[in-house]
Design an enzyme around this catalytic site. Structure first.
Site, PDB file in Angstrom:
ATOM      1  N   LYS A 424      58.724   0.342  37.581  1.00 39.27           N
ATOM      2  CA  LYS A 424      58.291   1.605  36.943  1.00 39.27           C
ATOM      3  C   LYS A 424      57.217   2.322  37.701  1.00 39.27           C
ATOM      4  CE  LYS A 424      54.554  -1.789  34.914  1.00 39.27           C
ATOM      5  NZ  LYS A 424      54.332  -2.656  33.789  1.00 39.27           N
ATOM      6  N   TYR A 651      31.331  19.050  53.708  1.00 39.08           N
ATOM      7  CA  TYR A 651      31.081  19.626  52.559  1.00 39.08           C
ATOM      8  C   TYR A 651      29.494  19.274  52.375  1.00 39.08           C
ATOM      9  CZ  TYR A 651      35.265  22.395  51.808  1.00 39.08           C
ATOM     10  OH  TYR A 651      36.519  23.167  51.956  1.00 39.08           O
TER      11      TYR A 651
HETATM   12  C1  LIG Z   1      53.842  -3.759  34.102  1.00 44.62           C
HETATM   13  C2  LIG Z   1      54.483  -4.649  33.288  1.00 44.62           C
HETATM   14  C3  LIG Z   1      54.747  -6.106  33.799  1.00 44.62           C
HETATM   15  C4  LIG Z   1      54.253  -6.382  35.101  1.00 44.62           C
HETATM   16  O1  LIG Z   1      52.979  -6.588  35.083  1.00 44.62           O
HETATM   17  P1  LIG Z   1      52.225  -7.362  36.566  1.00 44.62           P
HETATM   18  O2  LIG Z   1      50.747  -7.702  36.113  1.00 44.62           O
HETATM   19  O3  LIG Z   1      52.374  -6.125  37.450  1.00 44.62           O
HETATM   20  O4  LIG Z   1      53.164  -8.374  37.125  1.00 44.62           O
HETATM   21  C5  LIG Z   1      55.300  -6.840  32.878  1.00 44.62           C
HETATM   22  N1  LIG Z   1      55.653  -6.749  31.614  1.00 44.62           N
HETATM   23  C6  LIG Z   1      55.385  -5.379  31.363  1.00 44.62           C
HETATM   24  C7  LIG Z   1      55.755  -5.086  29.745  1.00 44.62           C
HETATM   25  C8  LIG Z   1      54.885  -4.374  31.751  1.00 44.62           C
HETATM   26  O5  LIG Z   1      54.583  -3.154  31.534  1.00 44.62           O
END
Ligand SMILES: *Cc1c(COP(=O)(O)O)cnc(C)c1O
Length: 756
Positions: A424, A651
Site C-alpha cells: 500500500k 532564509y
Molecule cells: C499497514 C497494514 C499492515 C502492515 O503493518 P506493518 O506494521 O507495516 O507490518 C498490516 N495490516 C493492515 C490492515 C495494515 O493496514
C-alpha cells in the site's frame, strides 16, 4: 558405454556442436547448439522446442517429443532423465580428457568460489588451467563446466555445491577429482537429515581422491568419513581469523602440495555478483567486477542477453584481460552474443586512463551497458559515473534487500503460512510495481494495496497474483471486478453495496476479506455482529468469505502485551463463531510485521508483512535484527563554499556559523519530502563516511550542509537515509515514525531500482 550417450556424441560431431544449451534465452549460434530440455520446479524446457527449431536449433535431448513438434530435419534423442543424460555426457567428456589433466574440486558451505578463483589464478600462472565459471556449482553447473574443458588443460578447478543428500554422489561421479578442498561446513543442517549427514555427504567428494585439504575443525569427521588411503592435510585456522584469512590459509596449503606459490596480490575479496542499476540518459548498467578473464565473459554476456529489452543498444565495456591477449575468439564470442558496441581497453584504448579521458556521459544513450572490470579499475570507475544516482536526487530501492527481509520473516513461520506483502501507499514509498514483481516471483501469497487505483495499476503492469484492497471506498466497481481486486469488507453498508453491484453484473462467489475490530477501533465488524453478518452472507451467492482478519494496535508496544493478547484471544473466538455461522472454512490472519516477530504462535493461515519488508526494525529485539534497509534517499553535492565563523546561512538567517565552515548545497528540499523541521542542525546526512548537520532553513528545492572535515567535493554522494543512516534517525529527530518518513518522499524523486 551407454548407447544414448554414444548417440548424443555422434550428433555432436555430426553438427560440429559447440554449445550445450539448457535455457532457450541463452541461444547463440543455433546450428552449433544442442538443447537439453530440462524440467525444473518452475519451468519445462520441452515448452521451448518449437521456438528453438524455428531459430535453427537441430539437436535436442528430451524426455519426450511434445505434441505438435515436427521431428523431421531435427535430431531428437529421447532419454529417461535429461539432466542425468547431460551429467553422463559430462562424465564421459571428463574421462576422455588426457590423464595429464589434474582435477581439483572445491566444496563446502561458504568460501568455495573464492578458493576456486584464487587457486586457478595461482595455478594459471604456471599451468594451462580451466575453471568452472563464476559459481557454476550445481548439478547442472558442474556438468556445463566439465563440457567446456578443452583437452589442452593441465589443471581443472571445479566448484561443487550441494544442498541435499544424494547430490554429492552424482557430482563425484562426474568430476572424479584427484584433489579435494573443503572450505568449511557450518552448523546448520539445512535440508539434510542431520548435521552429521551433511558432513558425510560433503566428504563423499573425496572418496576416490588422492588428497584432501580441510580446516582442522573437521579432523574428526574426516577421519570417520574419508578412506584411509587418502592423504589428509588438516589446516589450522586461528580462532580470530576472518574469512579472507581462512580462505587464504586453505588455498595456500592446497597450493603448497602442488608446489605452487600463492601470489599476495591475488588475495582480495571477490565480487561474484552482477549489479544492475539505472544509468544516465536511459541507460541500464550491469557491472561485473568479477576477475576479468575471458572465461568469465560468456556467463556475463548471457546474463545481459537475458535482460535484453527493446530500444536498448547492447554495449560492452571491457577492461584489460588479466594475463591474456585479446583474441579473435573473444571477438567472435562478443559478436555472437549480439553486442553492437564494444569499448575494449587494450584494443580501442591503450590504457584505462586514456578511455576515461576520451569518454563522457553524453557518449552513452539508450544502451544496456555491460561493464566488466575489477573494482577500482577504469571500467568500474566509468560504470560508477554512469549511474544515475550520481547525478540526481533519487530514492534508491534495493530489491535484494526486499527478498532478504521477506525470507527473514518467512523463516519465522510455518512453510505453509501465506505471506501477504503490504505494498500500500506505493510500497511504503518505494514504488509498488517493482516490489510486486519481485514478491510475485518469490512466493508471496497476496499483495495488499490501500485503494482500488493502486491495484488497477498493478494489474495493468502485468501483476497476476491475488491482490486485496484494504480501504476500498469503492467508486468504480467495474474496475474492482474486472481487475479481480478482492475488497476488505468492514461494514454492513459496504457488504450490501458490493452484493448489489455484484448482482447487477451477475457475479458469483466473489472473494471478500471480512474485517473485525478487536481493539484497534478504526474499522471492522464487532463480535456482536456475527450472527447478523452470517445470515446476510448465507443469503447471497454473490460473495464468498475468502478470509477473516483483524489488525493489532499494540504489537510493537513491548509494554502492552496484555492488550495484544486480548485482541489475539478475541480474534480466535471470532473465527470460531464465524466458522460455525458460515459452515465453511476461510483463511484467518491478524499479524503485522511486529506481530510476526513477537507472536508467531498466532500466525493462523496468513500474515501481513509491511514495514519489516522494507527493512525497518521497529522493535529492537533479536528476531528483527539484521534486516536490510531497502530504501535510500540520496543526492549529490552541487556546490561548495568556505565561510568564516559568524556567517549566516539561508532564509531568515536562522543558522549563524559558530566556526569557520565548509558548506555544501544539495538539491533536496521540502518539495522532495525533506521535512522542513530538519533544518538548523536538527537533521543530519551522511557524506564520505561522516555525519554532517543540515544548516539553515531547508528551502523548497535545496538544503545546505555543514561538511567541515568531511573532505567533500562537488559531485560527492549525500545520503539522507539509507544503509548508513537508518530512517529511524530521521523519524526520531522529527518525533514521528519511520512509516511517515518513507511514505513522504515526493513522487518527483526518481525511484531507482537496484538488484544483483
Ligand atoms: C499497514 C497494514 C499492515 C502492515 O503493518 P506493518 O506494521 O507495516 O507490518 C498490516 N495490516 C493492515 C490492515 C495494515 O493496514
Amino acid at each position: 558405454m551407454n548407447t544414448k550417450i554414444n548417440k548424443i556424441n555422434d550428433i555432436i560431431s555430426k553438427f560440429n556442436i559447440e554449445n550445450v544449451l539448457t535455457d532457450s534465452r541463452s541461444l547463440i549460434n543455433a546450428e552449433r547448439s544442442i538443447f537439453f530440455a530440462l524440467k525444473t520446479a518452475t519451468n519445462d524446457g520441452h515448452l521451448y522446442i518449437k521456438e528453438l527449431q524455428a531459430q535453427g536449433v537441430k539437436a535436442f535431448v528430451v524426455a519426450r517429443i511434445p505434441d505438435g513438434i515436427d521431428a523431421d530435419g531435427s535430431e531428437f534423442v529421447i532419454v529417461e532423465d535429461v539432466l542425468a543424460a547431460l551429467q553422463e555426457l559430462a562424465a564421459d567428456r571428463r574421462n576422455n580428457l588426457p590423464d595429464s589433466t589434474k582435477f581439483i574440486a572445491v566444496a563446502g558451505f561458504g568460501g568455495k568460489t573464492i578458493i576456486k578463483e584464487w587457486l586457478s589464478e595461482a595455478l594459471g600462472r604456471q599451468y594451462r588451467t580451466a575453471r568452472s565459471p563464476r559459481s557454476y556449482n550445481s548439478q547442472l553447473g558442474v556438468a556445463l563446466s566439465l563440457m567446456k574443458i578443452q583437452s589442452e588443460a593441465e589443471m581443472a578447478v571445479i566448484e561443487c555445491g550441494i544442498s541435499q543428500s544424494g547430490e554429492m554422489e552424482r557430482l563425484e561421479k562426474m568430476v572424479h577429482p584427484e584433489m579435494v578442498i573443503i572450505s568449511g561446513i557450518d552448523s546448520e543442517k539445512g535440508d539434510f537429515a542431520s548435521l552429521d549427514e551433511k558432513i558425510e555427504q560433503t566428504l563423499l567428494l573425496a572418496r576416490e581422491a588422492k588428497v584432501i585439504v580441510y580446516p582442522a575443525e573437521l579432523d574428526d569427521a574426516v577421519s570417520r568419513f574419508v578412506p584411509e588411503r587418502v592423504l589428509k592435510i588438516s589446516v589450522n585456522i586461528p580462532p580470530d581469523a576472518d574469512w579472507i584469512e581462512r580462505d587464504r590459509l586453505l588455498t595456500s596449503e592446497a597450493l603448497r602440495y602442488l608446489k605452487v606459490e600463492l601470489p599476495q596480490e591475488i588475495v582480495r575479496p571477490l565480487e561474484t555478483r552482477l549489479n544492475v542499476s539505472q544509468g544516465v540518459n536511459n541507460c541500464l548498467i550491469i557491472s561485473d567486477r568479477f576477475s576479468c578473464h575471458s572465461d568469465s565473459l560468456p556467463s556475463a554476456l548471457d546474463f545481459m542477453r537475458r535482460r535484453k529489452s527493446e530500444g536498448l543498444k547492447m554495449t560492452l565495456i571491457l577492461d584489460e584481460l588479466k594475463g591474456e591477449e585479446y583474441t579473435e575468439e573473444i571477438d567472435a564470442l562478443i559478436d555472437n552474443a549480439g553486442i553492437e558496441r564494444v569499448i575494449a581497453i587494450g584494443k580501442d584504448f591503450k590504457t584505462g586512463e586514456e578511455m576515461l579521458e576520451a569518454l563522457s556521459l553524453s557518449d552513452f544513450s539508450r544502451e544496456m551497458i555491460l561493464a566488466k572490470g575489477e573494482r577500482g579499475g577504469a571500467v568500474d570507475r566509468l560504470a560508477e559515473t554512469l549511474q544515475l544516482r550520481h547525478h540526481e536526487t533519487v530514492l534508491e530501492v534495493n530489491l535484494d534487500s526486499v527478498i532478504y527481509n521477506f525470507n527473514h520473516y518467512r523463516a519465522m513461520l510455518r512453510p505453509e503460512t501465506g505471506m501477504v506483502a503490504m505494498v500500500k501507499a506505493s510500497g511504503y514509498g518505494a514504488g509498488a510495481f517493482e516490489l510486486a514483481r519481485t514478491l510475485q516471483s518469490h512466493g508471496a501469497a497476496y499483495l495488499a494495496v490501500a485503494v482500488v487505483d493502486e491495484g488497477e495499476e498493478l494489474r495493468r503492469a502485468g501483476i497476476t497474483m491475488p491482490i486485496m484492497a484494504l480501504n476500498p471506498k469503492v467508486t468504480n466497481y467495474d474496475s474492482l471486478f474486472a481487475n479481480r481486486l478482492e475488497p476488505e469488507v468492514f461494514s454492513f453498508d459496504m457488504l450490501d453495496e458490493i452484493i448489489r453491484e455484484g448482482e447487477k453484473r451477475g457475479i458469483m462467489a466473489y472473494p471478500i476479506h471480512v474485517k473485525f475490530d478487536t481493539g484497534m477501533h478504526r474499522l471492522g465488524f464487532l463480535r456482536e455482529n456475527i450472527s447478523d453478518l452470517c445470515i446476510r452472507l448465507k443469503e447471497t451467492d454473490v460473495v464468498k468469505v475468502e478470509s477473516v482478519f483483524s489488525h493489532l494496535a499494540t504489537a510493537d508496544c513491548l509494554d502492552m502485551d496484555d492488550y495484544t493478547f486480548g485482541q489475539l484471544k478475541l480474534f480466535t473466538d471470532i473465527c470460531e463463531e464465524m466458522y460455525r455461522g458460515l459452515g465453511y472454512r476461510f483463511k484467518r490472519h491478524i499479524l503485522n510485521s511486529a506481530g510476526i516477530a513477537r507472536f508467531p504462535e498466532y500466525q493462523f493461515d496468513m500474515v501481513r508483512l509491511g514495514i519489516g519488508l522494507y527493512g525497518v526494525d521497529t522493535l529492537g529485539i533479536p528476531e528483527t535484527s539484521g534486516l536490510k534497509q531497502v530504501s535510500s534517499l540520496r543526492s549529490i553535492i552541487i556546490s561548495l563554499k568556505d565561510w568564516p565563523s559568524g556567517t549566516s546561512i539561508g532564509y531568515s538567517r536562522r543558522t549563524i556559523l559558530s566556526h569557520d565552515a565548509t558548506v555544501a548545497t544539495v538539491p533536496v528540499g521540502y518539495a522532495d519530502g525533506l521535512d522542513r523541521h530538519l533544518g538548523n542542525g536538527k537533521g543530519k546526512v551522511w557524506i564520505n563516511g561522516k555525519e554532517c548537520p543540515i544548516v539553515g532553513n531547508i528551502c523548497m528545492d535545496a538544503c545546505m550542509i555543514d561538511v567541515t572535515g568531511a573532505d567533500a567535493k562537488v559531485g560527492d554522494s549525500v545520503e539522507f537515509f539509507g544503509p548508513n543512516l537508518p530512517v529511524d534517525f530521521m523519524s526520531d529527530a522529527l518525533g514521528t515514525i519511520p512509516y511517515e518518513i518513507l511514505t513522504s518522499v515526493s513522487p518527483r524523486v526518481k525511484r531507482v531500482y537496484f538488484r544483483e
